[in-house]
Design an enzyme around this catalytic site. Structure first.
Site, PDB file in Angstrom:
ATOM      1  N   ARG A  90       0.978  -1.354   0.027  1.00 41.08           N
ATOM      2  CA  ARG A  90       0.184  -0.053   0.144  1.00 41.08           C
ATOM      3  C   ARG A  90       0.843   1.296  -0.009  1.00 41.08           C
ATOM      4  NH1 ARG A  90      -2.614  -1.382   5.545  1.00 41.08           N
ATOM      5  NH2 ARG A  90      -0.601  -1.609   5.930  1.00 41.08           N
ATOM      6  N   SER A 128      -5.886  -4.090   9.254  1.00 39.12           N
ATOM      7  CA  SER A 128      -6.847  -4.777  10.091  1.00 39.12           C
ATOM      8  C   SER A 128      -7.008  -4.101  11.330  1.00 39.12           C
ATOM      9  CB  SER A 128      -6.017  -6.054  10.381  1.00 39.12           C
ATOM     10  OG  SER A 128      -5.836  -6.868   9.391  1.00 39.12           O
TER      11      SER A 128
END
Ligand code: PNS
Length: 178
Positions: A90, A128
């Site tokens: 990312r 997460s």
């Protein structure tokens, strides 16, 4: 038979993870999603819970299996006869950490290549920990995690939300919402 290992904490698996696993499954004959120990993180879900959730979320992918491992990633990769370690990348924030891991793993196991798949733009912000935090304050995590994971997270972090709209969930903080 080309085997890749997709390692991670998966605490819990998000749509970002699932996208990377799905794309890896199209590139390799076999993909092992490996729930591993990240010594720098304290997990919220147990290893068994993470394995069960990840299995459910990937059950539609025939060449994907899920396993767990509490040793060095490269040792598992060698034992599994895998030739690649697949990680999602990312933006810039991941780069230094991923680069360091890839180099260390290459040094320990020169036979395995780390392959980075760029995260889909819609998942760029996802992690997460962000999902867990949003759920704990009663925010919507719909579309951020597979449905089986959303149900489990709601049961754990925002029990009231399981009975109705997430907007009704009580925030984790005692402060009134603005
Ligand atoms: O999802 P994460 O937490 O970014 O995944 C990191 C993980 C679990 C892949 C990494 O910590 C790992 O490989 N752990 C296994 C132990 C190991 O091999 N450590 C050395 C990595 S260079």
């Amino acid at each position: 038979m080309r085997t890749a290992v997709c390692p991670g904490s998966f605490d819990p698996i998000t749509m970002g993870h699932l996208d990377i696993i799905t794309r890896a499954s199209a590139l390799f004959d076999r993909v092992i999603v490996l729930i591993s120990v990240n010594a720098a993180k304290k997990s919220v879900f147990t290893l068994d819970e993470r394995v069960a959730l990840t299995r459910k979320a990937t059950s539609h992918l025939p060449n994907v299996t899920v396993d767990s491992w509490d040793g060095l990633l490269v040792d598992y990769v060698r034992r599994a006869g895998a030739t690649a370690i697949v990680r999602g990348l990312r933006a810039v924030s991941d780069f230094e950490y991923e680069f360091q891991m890839a180099l260390a793993n290459k040094r320990m196991n020169p036979d395995a290549e780390t392959i980075f798949l760029t995260t889909a733009s819609e998942n760029m912000y996802l992690s997460s920990s962000l999902v867990r935090q949003i759920a704990s304050f009663g925010g919507s995590i719909e579309g951020s995690v597979p449905e089986c994971v959303r149900e489990e997270i709601l049961r754990r972090f925002a029990p009231d939300a399981g009975r109705g709209e997430q907007a009704e969930a009580k925030p984790a903080s005692s402060k009134a919402a603005p």
